[in-house]
Scaffold this motif. Sequence first.
Motif, short mmCIF file in Angstrom:
data_model
loop_
_atom_site.label_atom_id
_atom_site.label_comp_id
_atom_site.label_asym_id
_atom_site.label_seq_id
_atom_site.Cartn_x
_atom_site.Cartn_y
_atom_site.Cartn_z
N LEU A 176 43.55 32.76 56.55
CA LEU A 176 43.86 32.07 55.30
C LEU A 176 45.31 32.30 54.83
CD1 LEU A 176 40.59 32.80 53.32
CD2 LEU A 176 41.24 30.69 54.49
N ILE A 177 46.04 33.15 55.51
CA ILE A 177 47.40 33.49 55.06
C ILE A 177 48.28 32.25 54.96
CG2 ILE A 177 49.52 34.75 55.63
CD1 ILE A 177 47.68 36.93 56.82
N GLN A 178 48.25 31.39 55.98
CA GLN A 178 49.10 30.19 55.95
C GLN A 178 48.81 29.32 54.73
OE1 GLN A 178 51.79 29.31 58.11
NE2 GLN A 178 52.10 28.01 56.33
N SER A 179 47.53 29.18 54.39
CA SER A 179 47.19 28.35 53.23
C SER A 179 47.75 28.94 51.94
CB SER A 179 45.67 28.16 53.12
OG SER A 179 45.03 29.38 52.79
N GLN A 180 47.81 30.26 51.87
CA GLN A 180 48.38 30.92 50.69
C GLN A 180 49.88 30.64 50.59
OE1 GLN A 180 46.13 33.12 48.48
NE2 GLN A 180 45.20 31.40 49.51
N PHE A 181 50.57 30.68 51.70
CA PHE A 181 51.99 30.34 51.72
C PHE A 181 52.21 28.87 51.38
CE2 PHE A 181 52.72 34.45 53.54
CZ PHE A 181 54.05 34.73 53.28
N ASP A 182 51.31 28.01 51.83
CA ASP A 182 51.45 26.58 51.59
C ASP A 182 51.40 26.24 50.10
OD1 ASP A 182 51.63 26.17 54.32
OD2 ASP A 182 49.55 25.48 54.54
N ILE A 183 50.58 26.94 49.33
CA ILE A 183 50.46 26.63 47.90
C ILE A 183 51.36 27.48 47.02
CG2 ILE A 183 48.10 25.77 48.17
CD1 ILE A 183 47.18 28.36 46.69
N LEU A 184 52.02 28.47 47.59
CA LEU A 184 52.86 29.40 46.83
C LEU A 184 53.98 28.68 46.09
CD1 LEU A 184 53.77 32.29 46.06
CD2 LEU A 184 55.08 32.30 48.21
N GLU A 185 54.11 28.97 44.81
CA GLU A 185 55.22 28.52 43.98
C GLU A 185 55.89 29.79 43.46
OE1 GLU A 185 53.53 26.06 40.91
OE2 GLU A 185 52.77 24.60 42.35
N PRO A 186 56.94 30.27 44.16
CA PRO A 186 57.59 31.50 43.70
C PRO A 186 58.05 31.37 42.24
CG PRO A 186 58.40 30.88 45.86
CD PRO A 186 57.56 29.73 45.35
#
Length: 113
Positions: free
Chosen positions: A72-82
């Motif tokens: 699931l790590i990639q999906s977390q990066f995909d939605i990340l808004e720093p």
Amino acid sequence: MSSGRNAILICSALKRVYRETLLFGTEISNLKCREEQRDRVKGILFVYLHGSIELISKRMATRKGHFMAPSLIQSQFDILEPPSASENSITLDIEKSIPEIAAEIESALPSYL
């Protein structure tokens, strides 16, 4: 915070709207409320622990019994808004040691409290 005491909350507020919900509660849909409540965010600091997907994947692979599947790590990066500069935030690199990260947070706190 309403009791006048300090607190630390740890969570993965990956999107700006999640961070705004932490700040303003359910009133976030009201833009006027955000502007009127800006003084409410004084004393709150978001710490964005930044790391590459490779480093985080490597660390996740060594964890035992963690609730999140490494897939699931990639999906977390995909939605990340720093966090942006306007969000009372600092960005710290997770390649640093825990004591170094803690020291940076501690030195930043006086500017936000």
